[in-house]
Design an enzyme around this catalytic site. Structure first.
Site, PDB file in Angstrom:
ATOM      1  N   ILE A 145      23.201   3.782   8.448  1.00 22.84           N
ATOM      2  CA  ILE A 145      23.406   2.699   9.418  1.00 22.84           C
ATOM      3  C   ILE A 145      23.200   3.221  10.841  1.00 22.84           C
ATOM      4  O   ILE A 145      23.061   2.454  11.768  1.00 22.84           O
ATOM      5  CB  ILE A 145      24.805   2.058   9.295  1.00 22.84           C
ATOM      6  N   ASP A 146      23.183   4.558  10.994  1.00 23.54           N
ATOM      7  CA  ASP A 146      23.099   5.151  12.336  1.00 23.54           C
ATOM      8  C   ASP A 146      21.679   5.156  12.910  1.00 23.54           C
ATOM      9  O   ASP A 146      21.513   5.362  14.111  1.00 23.54           O
ATOM     10  CB  ASP A 146      23.627   6.590  12.319  1.00 23.54           C
ATOM     11  N   MET A 188      30.310   2.346  14.569  1.00 17.24           N
ATOM     12  CA  MET A 188      29.992   3.695  14.103  1.00 17.24           C
ATOM     13  C   MET A 188      28.820   4.274  14.892  1.00 17.24           C
ATOM     14  O   MET A 188      28.057   3.541  15.522  1.00 17.24           O
ATOM     15  CB  MET A 188      29.707   3.690  12.613  1.00 17.24           C
ATOM     16  N   HIS A 190      28.321   8.549  15.510  1.00 18.84           N
ATOM     17  CA  HIS A 190      29.023   9.714  16.024  1.00 18.84           C
ATOM     18  C   HIS A 190      28.206  10.469  17.068  1.00 18.84           C
ATOM     19  O   HIS A 190      28.703  10.831  18.113  1.00 18.84           O
ATOM     20  CB  HIS A 190      29.329  10.640  14.836  1.00 18.84           C
TER      21      HIS A 190
END
Ligand code: F6P
Length: 367
Positions: A145-146, A188, A190
Site C-alpha cells: 500500500i506504500d 500508513m 513509514h
C-alpha cells in the site's frame, strides 16, 4: 506433499511475504491461472512467506485453490515478516538448522522447483534478490500500500488503500465542519509519504505531512490560524506515520528513537494533535486509520494491475527469464533486474509534481 504431476513442464513455488494488502489474491490467481492454463505448470503454495520454506509448510495449488479469489482481501497463502538473511550466522556453521537461508535452499531443491515467485514489498524482493545471488531462480512481484518500490511506477495495493484513506478523510470532513475542529488523520507510510500525499490531495487536506518534508509546527500553526481568521473554522491534517519534525530530522536514527520513546503518545498523529493544540489553542482530534488501509476487497484498478503483473510473471517463468521483478512502466508491463528493488525505498522526490499540486491548491506541506 503429493507428488508433482509428470506432465507439468515446470514447477514453481509461490509465496506472499511482508504486510498483506488488497490485490495479493488477484496476483496469485494471475500467476497461477496463466502458469497452469497456458503453460501447463504446477504451482506449490508456500505458507506464511519465507517461513513456509523454512518450516516445510507448503501444498500443491490446484485450479480450485485459485478460483474465486480475484476479489478476496488478504492472501490465501498467509504472510509473515520472516527475514531469513537477517539472522544468518556470519561464519559458516556446521549446524545447518541455524541457517535459514540454507534451509530455504535445501527445501527449494527438495521440492524440485524451477523457480520461486515472491509477492511482496522492498524486504521481500530484496530477500528474493539475495536468494537469486545464492543460486535460486527467483521472480518478484511488487505489492504494498506504500507504493515505495524502486523499479515500478506503481505497486498493487496502493490504489485500494488510497480509496479507503480518501473515503475516511471525506467522512472526517463532516465532523470537522460540524464541530469546528482540527481533525488529524494518520495514514500508513513509514519511510515514504505517497499514500498520505495522494489521499491528502484527493480528500482536500489542508495540511499534508510526509516523512520526506520535515515539518515546522510554527508554520502549521500559522496556516491553521489563517484559515480560522478567514472564516474556515475547521481543518483536515493528513499525516504519514513516518512524518517527523525539523528538530527530529536533524537527529540521527538512534537519537530520534530515544526522543520518541520519551513521548507518551501512541503515535505521530496524536503527538501532532497535541502540538497543534499547544501552538494554536484550536480543538484538535486524532484518528489513526491503521490496518483498515490494508483490508478488504481490492479496487478495480488494483485487480487489473495485479492480474497483469501476475500473468507477466508467468510468462517470464515460461521463458526461463529469472532474477527479475515484473513492473508497471507507463502504460506497459515490463520487468527489472531484482537488484533494482533491493536498492532501497522509493521516496517522494522533493520536486514531485504532486507536492506542487498540493501547494497550488493552498495545502500546507508542513513548512
Ligand atoms: O509495508 C506496509 C505497511 O502497511 C507500512 O505502511 C506499515 O508501516 C507497516 O506495513 C506495518 O506493518 P505491520 O503489519 O508489521 O504492523
Amino acid at each position: 506433499m503429493a507428488a508433482v504431476e509428470q506432465s507439468a513442464t515446470k514447477t514453481f513455488g509461490i509465496l506472499t511475504a511482508g504486510g498483506d494488502c488488497p490485490g495479493l489474491n488477484a496476483a496469485i490467481r494471475g500467476v497461477c491461472r496463466a502458469a497452469h492454463d497456458r503453460y501447463n505448470m504446477t504451482a506449490v503454495g508456500i505458507a506464511n512467506g519465507y517461513r513456509g520454506l523454512i518450516d516445510e509448510d507448503w501444498r500443491i495449488l490446484r485450479p480450485v485453490d485459485f478460483m474465486g479469489i480475484l476479489t478476496r482481501g488478504g492472501t490465501i497463502l498467509g504472510a509473515s515478516r520472516e527475514k531469513p538473511f537477517k539472522a544468518r550466522p556470519k561464519e559458516y556453521s556446521s549446524d545447518i538448522e541455524e541457517d535459514k537461508v540454507e534451509l530455504i535452499k535445501e527445501n527449494y531443491r527438495k521440492l524440485n522447483l524451477d523457480c520461486l515467485v515472491v509477492l511482496g514489498g522492498n524486504g521481500t524482493n530484496t530477500t528474493g534478490y539475495l536468494l537469486a545471488k545464492e543460486g535460486l531462480n527467483v521472480l518478484g512481484l511488487p505489492k504494498t500500500i506504500d507504493n515505495d518500490i524502486i523499479g515500478t511506477d506503481r505497486t498493487f495495493g496502493f490504489h485500494s488503500a488510497l480509496s479507503i484513506a480518501t473515503e475516511a478523510i471525506d467522512r472526517l470532513h463532516s465532523t470537522a465542519q460540524s464541530h469546528n475542529r482540527v481533525m488529524i488523520i494518520e495514514l500508513m507510510g513509514h519511510k515514504a509519504g505517497w499514500l498520505a500525499l495522494y489521499a491528502g490531495i484527493a480528500g482536500g487536506g489542508d495540511v499534508i505531512l510526509i516523512p520526506e518534508i520535515p515539518y515546522d509546527i510554527k508554520a502549521i500553526g500559522r496556516h491553521l490560524e489563517k484559515r480560522t481568521q478567514s472564516g474556515r473554522g475547521f481543518s483536515i491534517v493528513v499525516v504519514a506515520e513516518g512524518a517527523m519534525s525539523i528538530e527530529e530530522a536533524a537527529m540521527d536514527k538512534k537519537e530520534r528513537k530515544k526522543y520518541r520513546e520519551q513521548t507518551v503518545v501512541p503515535s505521530i498523529g496524536y503527538r501532532i494533535a497535541g502540538e497543534i493544540e499547544a501552538e494554536t489553542g484550536l480543538e484538535t482530534r486524532a484518528t489513526v486509520l491503521g490496518y483498515v488501509q490494508r483490508g478488504g476487497i481490492p479496487s478495480a484498478s488494483d485487480r487489473v494491475l495485479a492480474t497483469s503483473l501476475g500473468t507477466a510473471a508467468a510468462k517470464l517463468l515460461a521463458k526461463g527469464e529469472y532474477g527479475r521483478m515484473v513492473a508497471l512502466k507507463g502504460e506497459s508491463i515490463s520487468s527489472v533486474d531484482l537488484r533494482v528493488p533491493a536498492e532501497g525505498v522509493k521516496t517522494v522526490p522533493q520536486d514531485h509534481y504532486m507536492i506542487d499540486t498540493a501547494i497550488s491548491v493552498g495545502t500546507c506541506m508542513g513548512v
